[in-house]
Scaffold this active site. Structure first.
Site, PDB file in Angstrom:
ATOM      1  N   CYS A 175     -57.953  -7.903  14.088  1.00 26.83           N
ATOM      2  CA  CYS A 175     -59.304  -7.735  13.823  1.00 26.83           C
ATOM      3  C   CYS A 175     -59.110  -6.578  12.550  1.00 26.83           C
ATOM      4  O   CYS A 175     -60.144  -6.648  11.812  1.00 26.83           O
ATOM      5  CB  CYS A 175     -60.114  -7.147  14.998  1.00 26.83           C
ATOM      6  SG  CYS A 175     -59.150  -5.937  16.013  1.00 26.83           S
ATOM      7  N   GLU A 196     -65.232  -3.889  20.544  1.00 27.21           N
ATOM      8  CA  GLU A 196     -64.484  -3.960  19.179  1.00 27.21           C
ATOM      9  C   GLU A 196     -64.674  -5.312  18.622  1.00 27.21           C
ATOM     10  O   GLU A 196     -64.263  -6.345  19.212  1.00 27.21           O
ATOM     11  CB  GLU A 196     -63.242  -3.423  19.448  1.00 27.21           C
ATOM     12  CG  GLU A 196     -62.386  -3.131  17.977  1.00 27.21           C
ATOM     13  CD  GLU A 196     -61.039  -3.394  18.205  1.00 27.21           C
ATOM     14  OE1 GLU A 196     -60.561  -2.683  17.565  1.00 27.21           O
ATOM     15  OE2 GLU A 196     -60.470  -4.367  18.635  1.00 27.21           O
ATOM     16  N   LYS A 198     -61.352 -11.316  32.248  1.00 31.58           N
ATOM     17  CA  LYS A 198     -61.426 -12.819  31.624  1.00 31.58           C
ATOM     18  C   LYS A 198     -60.546 -12.712  30.416  1.00 31.58           C
ATOM     19  O   LYS A 198     -61.010 -12.310  29.264  1.00 31.58           O
ATOM     20  CB  LYS A 198     -63.039 -13.134  31.337  1.00 31.58           C
ATOM     21  CG  LYS A 198     -62.886 -14.829  31.090  1.00 31.58           C
ATOM     22  CD  LYS A 198     -63.814 -15.221  30.479  1.00 31.58           C
ATOM     23  CE  LYS A 198     -63.816 -15.445  28.832  1.00 31.58           C
ATOM     24  NZ  LYS A 198     -62.649 -16.139  28.315  1.00 31.58           N
ATOM     25  N   GLY A 205     -70.142 -10.540  20.524  1.00 31.03           N
ATOM     26  CA  GLY A 205     -70.416  -9.256  21.003  1.00 31.03           C
ATOM     27  C   GLY A 205     -71.770  -9.029  20.941  1.00 31.03           C
ATOM     28  O   GLY A 205     -72.402  -8.378  21.929  1.00 31.03           O
ATOM     29  N   THR A 233     -67.985 -10.589  16.096  1.00 32.36           N
ATOM     30  CA  THR A 233     -69.219 -10.070  16.269  1.00 32.36           C
ATOM     31  C   THR A 233     -70.222 -10.786  16.670  1.00 32.36           C
ATOM     32  O   THR A 233     -71.115 -10.231  17.455  1.00 32.36           O
ATOM     33  CB  THR A 233     -69.575  -9.702  14.624  1.00 32.36           C
ATOM     34  OG1 THR A 233     -68.720  -8.825  14.289  1.00 32.36           O
ATOM     35  CG2 THR A 233     -71.065  -8.829  14.558  1.00 32.36           C
ATOM     36  N   GLU A 244     -65.088 -12.644   7.658  1.00 30.35           N
ATOM     37  CA  GLU A 244     -63.740 -12.565   8.316  1.00 30.35           C
ATOM     38  C   GLU A 244     -63.317 -13.858   8.368  1.00 30.35           C
ATOM     39  O   GLU A 244     -63.593 -14.721   8.576  1.00 30.35           O
ATOM     40  CB  GLU A 244     -64.191 -11.709   9.766  1.00 30.35           C
ATOM     41  CG  GLU A 244     -62.677 -11.403  10.397  1.00 30.35           C
ATOM     42  CD  GLU A 244     -63.118 -10.875  11.511  1.00 30.35           C
ATOM     43  OE1 GLU A 244     -62.189  -9.895  12.271  1.00 30.35           O
ATOM     44  OE2 GLU A 244     -63.953 -11.380  12.464  1.00 30.35           O
TER      45      GLU A 244
END
Length: 491
Positions: free
Chosen positions: A295, A260, A184, A242, A239, A394
């Site tokens: 990233c 990652e 995807k 994830g 994150t 981030e």
């Protein structure tokens, strides 16, 4: 000249790829915009829940019946190498397709992205006949073995910032190891990977071994991760996403994951760095590459106080020299932010930092748009506190914070004071100091006197702390797509 007319890049109506052919999605269409000018250039036909299920079932059938997993490993290697050759040969078609809908300039795609994608496939293809099980030490009346086998169906979820490269990270080791893959891509940059799938069939990959389903994470990504036939999930992205993927895999498995995730990577510059001009160029590139939408972007500059003022001045010069422009122009040195929403998030963080006392030495706002897209000035901030949002969060944009330190201990303490641990850079002329820093820094990758990956695919990448688990690239990535079976044979 590599520049091209974006209006001549045609998008096919069928954007999903299952069983070796393109197919129309049955879900709600998603309008996709070009980041460079906010022009809508294609409608993404999302897969329905039934189509996600069908894509996984088709991948499972291909795994069980196509012979791909059981074929001669060198024959498998040759197919993947042909696939890589076709990517190289298709550059005139694939490069504009990649550049027009992403933040990658045409120059970057032609100089790096396409060749890197092809070489990634070639690299993992070589593992097919070189990695296997082991014979264990036992007593003379027994033979102990470990035998490796593919998982079966691997779900891969790729991000939008480097669409082809990140897809290759996921699919190359999984397919080389004998798995089938359902990919995807991001719904924001969805089209180029479908061409990648077409080239795979042309190279001889059996139908169903590589399927592509399109749509957003909630309607497509989540059911893909939860599918009973999916035995492993590989993801690159935020994150928060994830964590959601890890939860889905735990609830429907458990099944292994490679993640990652986010980063807030420090770049430490010691006063003994041999060439401060060259170092400044490296530091600047580490945050302006792809407009900071990487990233591993080196978004925190930690510079030794005795050289800080002169070094910051060099960074400002490098930032101000950039020419912002559309991805299809030859002279663009920094492209757009992905979307107006993303630009708003970047600007909000910077504005709050300035309101709290930080100083924008250069940049600090939207760039005058050469088109109608979303462009942000390369920004350098001083005076932000260690606990501030701009230092700890981030940003995913071309924003570099500057902090100073007096000695090694202070540098490492500042660098490690983060919930992230994806990458770090160290610039010094002292080898002993470089080795101490490499051990002291809490990061999955440490670059010394450089910043950024090379084409050394054998070097794995992956993060510590909230930057993820598992590795992409290297031997670790190939082995992560195989399960191990123990056998003990009594003679």
């Amino acid at each position: 000249m590599n520049s091209f007319d974006p209006d001549l890049v045609k998008i096919q109506a069928a954007n999903n790829f299952v069983g070796g052919v393109r197919m129309r999605g049955q879900g709600d269409p998603i309008e996709v915009q070009r980041p460079s000018d906010a022009h809508s250039y294609g409608a993404l036909d999302s897969a329905s829940a039934a189509q996600v299920d069908a894509a996984v079932e088709d991948a499972w059938r291909a795994y069980k019946t196509s012979g791909w997993a059981a074929t001669d490993p060198r024959a498998r290697m040759k197919v993947i190498r042909r696939w890589a050759d076709l990517i190289d040969a298709d550059a005139a078609h694939l490069a504009p397709l990649e550049a027009v809908g992403s933040t990658r300039t045409i120059g970057e795609v032609l100089a790096w992205d396409l060749s890197y994608t092809a070489e990634c496939l070639r690299f993992f293809a070589e593992f097919a006949d070189k990695e296997g099980g082991d014979v264990m030490a036992t007593t003379p009346d027994k033979i102990g073995l470990t035998i490796t086998e593919p998982y079966g169906v691997v779900a891969a979820i790729a991000p939008w910032n480097l669409p082809l490269v990140m897809a290759a990270w996921k699919i190359a080791p999984a397919i080389a190891a004998g798995n089938s893959v359902v990919l995807k891509p991001s719904e924001l940059t969805p089209f180029s990977v479908v061409r990648l799938a077409e080239l795979a069939i042309e190279a001889g990959l059996p139908a169903g071994v590589f399927n592509v389903v399109q749509g957003d994470g909630r309607l497509v990504g989540d059911p893909l991760c939860r599918h009973a036939r999916v035995s492993k999930v590989s993801f690159t992205g935020s994150t928060a996403t994830g964590i959601a993927i890890m939860r889905a895999c735990a609830e429907t498995g458990p099944k292994p994951v490679t993640l990652e995730l986010g980063g807030k990577s420090p770049q430490i510059v010691f006063s003994d760095a041999k060439d401060l001009g060259q170092t400044a160029a490296l530091v600047a590139r580490a945050i302006t590459l792809n407009a900071g939408q990487v990233c591993v972007a080196g978004s925190r500059l930690l510079v030794q106080d005795k050289v800080a003022d002169a070094f910051v001045a060099r960074i400002v010069e490098a930032f101000d020299a950039h020419k912002l422009g559309p991805t299809w122009a030859d002279d663009t040195t920094m492209g757009p932010i992905l979307s107006e929403r993303q630009l708003g998030q970047i600007d909000g963080i910077v504005s709050r930092a300035v309101a709290s006392g930080a100083q924008a030495v250069t940049g600090g706002g939207r760039a005058p748009a050469p088109q109608d897209g979303s462009y942000y000035l390369p920004t350098l901030l001083t005076g932000a506190g260690q606990d501030s949002e701009v230092v700890q969060g981030e940003i995913f944009g071309p924003v570099l914070t500057v902090q100073t330190f007096s000695d090694e201990e202070e540098a490492y303490a500042l660098a490690n004071d983060s919930r992230y641990g994806l990458a770090a850079g160290v610039h010094t002329g002292d080898l002993n100091k470089a080795l101490r820093a490499t051990r002291a820094l809490e990061a999955g990758t440490v670059w010394v006197n450089r910043y950024g990956r090379s084409n050394d695919f054998m070097i794995p990448t992956g993060g510590f702390k909230q930057s993820g688990i598992g590795k992409d690239l290297g031997r670790e990535a190939y082995r992560a797509n195989l399960k191990s079976k123990a056998a003990l044979i009594q003679l």
